[in-house]
Design a protein around this motif. Structure first.
Motif, mmCIF file in Angstrom:
data_model
loop_
_atom_site.group_PDB
_atom_site.id
_atom_site.type_symbol
_atom_site.label_atom_id
_atom_site.label_comp_id
_atom_site.label_asym_id
_atom_site.label_seq_id
_atom_site.Cartn_x
_atom_site.Cartn_y
_atom_site.Cartn_z
ATOM 1 N N GLY A 127 0.778 -1.231 0.000
ATOM 2 C CA GLY A 127 0.000 0.000 0.000
ATOM 3 C C GLY A 127 0.808 1.279 0.000
ATOM 4 O O GLY A 127 0.237 2.368 0.140
ATOM 5 N N TYR A 128 2.122 1.159 -0.179
ATOM 6 C CA TYR A 128 2.976 2.346 -0.209
ATOM 7 C C TYR A 128 3.348 2.697 -1.646
ATOM 8 O O TYR A 128 3.237 1.875 -2.564
ATOM 9 C CB TYR A 128 4.249 2.109 0.605
ATOM 10 N N ILE A 129 3.817 3.922 -1.820
ATOM 11 C CA ILE A 129 4.279 4.395 -3.129
ATOM 12 C C ILE A 129 5.773 4.665 -3.016
ATOM 13 O O ILE A 129 6.177 5.617 -2.343
ATOM 14 C CB ILE A 129 3.539 5.676 -3.543
ATOM 15 N N PRO A 130 6.607 3.847 -3.642
ATOM 16 C CA PRO A 130 8.048 4.032 -3.497
ATOM 17 C C PRO A 130 8.596 5.150 -4.379
ATOM 18 O O PRO A 130 8.236 5.265 -5.554
ATOM 19 C CB PRO A 130 8.618 2.675 -3.941
ATOM 20 N N VAL A 131 9.435 5.974 -3.775
ATOM 21 C CA VAL A 131 10.234 6.958 -4.507
ATOM 22 C C VAL A 131 11.674 6.461 -4.422
ATOM 23 O O VAL A 131 12.237 6.387 -3.328
ATOM 24 C CB VAL A 131 10.116 8.362 -3.891
ATOM 25 N N ILE A 132 12.243 6.096 -5.540
ATOM 26 C CA ILE A 132 13.583 5.518 -5.539
ATOM 27 C C ILE A 132 14.605 6.644 -5.563
ATOM 28 O O ILE A 132 14.654 7.438 -6.498
ATOM 29 C CB ILE A 132 13.780 4.559 -6.719
ATOM 30 N N ALA A 133 15.394 6.731 -4.485
ATOM 31 C CA ALA A 133 16.324 7.841 -4.292
ATOM 32 C C ALA A 133 17.518 7.752 -5.231
ATOM 33 O O ALA A 133 18.001 6.668 -5.558
ATOM 34 C CB ALA A 133 16.812 7.857 -2.839
ATOM 35 N N HIS A 134 17.981 8.907 -5.652
ATOM 36 C CA HIS A 134 19.200 9.082 -6.472
ATOM 37 C C HIS A 134 19.532 7.866 -7.348
ATOM 38 O O HIS A 134 20.517 7.163 -7.143
ATOM 39 C CB HIS A 134 20.409 9.472 -5.613
ATOM 40 N N VAL A 135 18.705 7.670 -8.377
ATOM 41 C CA VAL A 135 18.850 6.487 -9.233
ATOM 42 C C VAL A 135 20.158 6.489 -10.017
ATOM 43 O O VAL A 135 20.576 5.439 -10.530
ATOM 44 C CB VAL A 135 17.657 6.355 -10.212
ATOM 45 N N GLU A 136 20.805 7.640 -10.087
ATOM 46 C CA GLU A 136 22.076 7.724 -10.819
ATOM 47 C C GLU A 136 23.197 6.962 -10.138
ATOM 48 O O GLU A 136 24.289 6.811 -10.712
ATOM 49 C CB GLU A 136 22.480 9.188 -11.000
ATOM 50 N N ARG A 137 22.971 6.429 -8.946
ATOM 51 C CA ARG A 137 24.013 5.718 -8.202
ATOM 52 C C ARG A 137 23.972 4.203 -8.379
ATOM 53 O O ARG A 137 24.857 3.506 -7.893
ATOM 54 C CB ARG A 137 23.888 6.035 -6.706
ATOM 55 N N TYR A 138 22.967 3.691 -9.054
ATOM 56 C CA TYR A 138 22.781 2.240 -9.117
ATOM 57 C C TYR A 138 23.198 1.689 -10.477
ATOM 58 O O TYR A 138 22.617 2.041 -11.498
ATOM 59 C CB TYR A 138 21.326 1.873 -8.826
ATOM 60 N N GLY A 139 24.188 0.815 -10.426
ATOM 61 C CA GLY A 139 24.736 0.270 -11.665
ATOM 62 C C GLY A 139 23.707 -0.379 -12.554
ATOM 63 O O GLY A 139 23.743 -0.228 -13.782
ATOM 64 N N CYS A 140 22.748 -1.099 -11.968
ATOM 65 C CA CYS A 140 21.759 -1.817 -12.770
ATOM 66 C C CYS A 140 20.825 -0.875 -13.518
ATOM 67 O O CYS A 140 20.205 -1.268 -14.516
ATOM 68 C CB CYS A 140 20.961 -2.784 -11.903
ATOM 69 N N VAL A 142 21.940 2.503 -14.295
ATOM 70 C CA VAL A 142 22.825 3.283 -15.168
ATOM 71 C C VAL A 142 23.152 2.501 -16.433
ATOM 72 O O VAL A 142 23.182 3.054 -17.536
ATOM 73 C CB VAL A 142 24.122 3.667 -14.419
ATOM 74 N N ASP A 143 23.370 1.194 -16.275
ATOM 75 C CA ASP A 143 23.722 0.354 -17.429
ATOM 76 C C ASP A 143 22.567 0.199 -18.401
ATOM 77 O O ASP A 143 22.783 -0.049 -19.591
ATOM 78 C CB ASP A 143 24.176 -1.032 -16.956
ATOM 79 N N VAL A 165 22.643 16.380 -11.644
ATOM 80 C CA VAL A 165 22.232 17.102 -12.854
ATOM 81 C C VAL A 165 23.232 18.204 -13.186
ATOM 82 O O VAL A 165 23.549 18.446 -14.361
ATOM 83 C CB VAL A 165 20.824 17.689 -12.667
ATOM 84 N N LEU A 166 23.754 18.851 -12.160
ATOM 85 C CA LEU A 166 24.686 19.972 -12.359
ATOM 86 C C LEU A 166 26.111 19.524 -12.675
ATOM 87 O O LEU A 166 26.953 20.351 -13.039
ATOM 88 C CB LEU A 166 24.698 20.849 -11.106
ATOM 89 N N GLY A 167 26.409 18.252 -12.532
ATOM 90 C CA GLY A 167 27.752 17.756 -12.796
ATOM 91 C C GLY A 167 28.665 17.777 -11.591
ATOM 92 O O GLY A 167 29.837 17.409 -11.689
ATOM 93 N N ILE A 168 28.151 18.178 -10.435
ATOM 94 C CA ILE A 168 28.963 18.229 -9.219
ATOM 95 C C ILE A 168 29.348 16.827 -8.766
ATOM 96 O O ILE A 168 30.413 16.615 -8.182
ATOM 97 C CB ILE A 168 28.203 18.985 -8.105
ATOM 98 N N ASP A 169 28.484 15.852 -9.075
ATOM 99 C CA ASP A 169 28.751 14.464 -8.705
ATOM 100 C C ASP A 169 29.504 13.691 -9.784
ATOM 101 O O ASP A 169 29.624 12.462 -9.710
ATOM 102 C CB ASP A 169 27.436 13.732 -8.387
ATOM 103 N N GLY A 170 29.994 14.409 -10.788
ATOM 104 C CA GLY A 170 30.797 13.768 -11.828
ATOM 105 C C GLY A 170 30.129 13.782 -13.190
ATOM 106 O O GLY A 170 28.907 13.943 -13.313
ATOM 107 N N ARG A 171 30.942 13.609 -14.221
ATOM 108 C CA ARG A 171 30.441 13.657 -15.597
ATOM 109 C C ARG A 171 29.459 12.539 -15.892
ATOM 110 O O ARG A 171 28.458 12.723 -16.599
ATOM 111 C CB ARG A 171 31.612 13.583 -16.575
ATOM 112 N N GLY A 172 29.748 11.349 -15.350
ATOM 113 C CA GLY A 172 28.878 10.212 -15.616
ATOM 114 C C GLY A 172 27.476 10.432 -15.078
ATOM 115 O O GLY A 172 26.481 10.177 -15.771
ATOM 116 N N ALA A 173 27.391 10.918 -13.855
ATOM 117 C CA ALA A 173 26.085 11.178 -13.243
ATOM 118 C C ALA A 173 25.343 12.279 -13.996
ATOM 119 O O ALA A 173 24.119 12.214 -14.182
ATOM 120 C CB ALA A 173 26.260 11.564 -11.777
#
Length: 235
Positions: A127-140, A142-143, A165-173
Motif C-alpha cells: 500500500g505504499y508508493i516508493p520513490v527511488i532515491a538518487h537512481v544515478e548511483r545504481y549500476g543496474c 545506469v547500465d 544534474v549539475l555535474g557536481i557528482d561527476g560527468r557520468g552522473a
C-alpha cells in the motif's frame, strides 16, 4: 520549490551535526526559494540506527526555526532497503514522507535489478508508493535506462539529485541524469544536502538548468508540483 530528500536534521546521521548547522541549511534553502522540506534521516542496518525518539525530539526543536524562515518542515526517512522494510513502516519505526503513502527507498550501488524489482513490488503491494532515491548511483539502472522505465511502469517514482544534474557528482552522473530528463523519466529532483558547505543545497541552480534545457513546465512539475502531491496531498 519543495525538497523531499535532505539530511538537514542535526545529530542523527551523516548530515548536519548541530542545530546551528541545521539552521544554516534552512537559511540556504529559503534563499533558494524552497517553501517546504522533508527531512529524511537515514535508516540503514549496521550503519545508521535511526533513533526515532531523538529524530522526533530534534525535529520539534528545529521546526520553530523553519517557521521563522517560512519553510514548512516535515519528517520522512531515507530507508536503505532490507527485507523488513514494510514492517518498519507499518510499525511506525520510521516516518513515511510527510506521513503520506510515499516512502523514500535507497539501494546499494551494486544491488541487482531483480532485487530492486521484487522489493518495489512488495512495497507497492503493502500500500505504499516508493520513490527511488538518487537512481544515478545504481549500476543496474545506469547500465540500462530502460530499467528505470520498467520501475515507473510498476508504479514507482524516480528521484535524482540536483548535484548530479549539475555535474557536481561527476560527468557520468550528469550525462545519465540528463538522459533521464530528456526521456521524461524523472519525477523528482531533490537536494540530498548534508551541510552548509560540503554537499550543500543547489536546488535553485538546478531549477534554472532544467528550466532552460527541458522547459519551465517540466522543471515546475518535478521540483514543485509533484512534491506538493506528497506534502500537501494535492492531486
Amino acid at each position: 520549490m519543495i525538497d523531499i530528500h535532505c539530511h538537514m536534521l542535526y545529530g542523527v546521521d551523516d548530515g548536519a551535526k548541530t542545530i546551528d548547522e541545521s539552521v544554516g541549511m534552512l537559511k540556504i534553502a529559503h534563499e533558494q526559494g524552497i517553501e517546504a522540506v522533508i527531512l529524511t534521516p537515514h535508516l540503514r542496518h549496521g550503519m545508521f540506527s535511526h533513533p526515532l525518539d531523538k529524530i522526533e525530539e530534534h525535529y520539534k526543536k528545529l521546526k520553530p526555526y523553519a517557521d521563522e524562515c517560512g519553510i514548512d518542515l516535515r519528517l520522512g526517512t531515507e530507508y536503505h532497503v532490507a527485507s523488513d522494510i514494510v514492517e518498519s513502516f507499518k510499525s511506525g519505526r520510521c516516518h513515511t514522507l510527510a506521513d503520506s503513502q510515499y516512502i523514500l527507498t535507497e539501494y546499494s550501488s551494486v544491488s541487482e535489478f531483480s532485487f530492486m524489482l521484487n522489493m518495489t513490488k512488495e512495497v507497492i503491494f503493502a500500500g505504499y508508493i516508493p520513490v527511488i532515491a538518487h537512481v544515478e548511483r545504481y549500476g543496474c539502472l545506469v547500465d540500462d535506462p530502460d530499467n528505470v522505465e520498467e520501475l515507473r511502469g510498476m508504479g514507482a517514482f524516480i528521484q535524482v539529485n540536483a548535484d548530479a544534474v549539475l555535474g557536481i557528482d561527476g560527468r557520468g552522473a550528469k550525462k545519465y541524469t540528463r538522459l533521464l530528463l530528456k526521456r521524461g523519466l524523472v519525477d523528482f529532483i531533490a537536494s540530498d544536502s548534508h551541510g552548509t558547505k560540503t554537499r550543500a543545497c543547489n536546488m535553485k541552480k538546478c531549477y534554472d538548468v532544467v528550466s532552460k534545457k527541458y522547459g519551465k513546465d517540466y522543471a515546475d512539475k518535478i521540483m514543485e508540483i509533484n512534491p506538493s502531491k506528497i506534502i500537501y496531498k494535492r492531486n
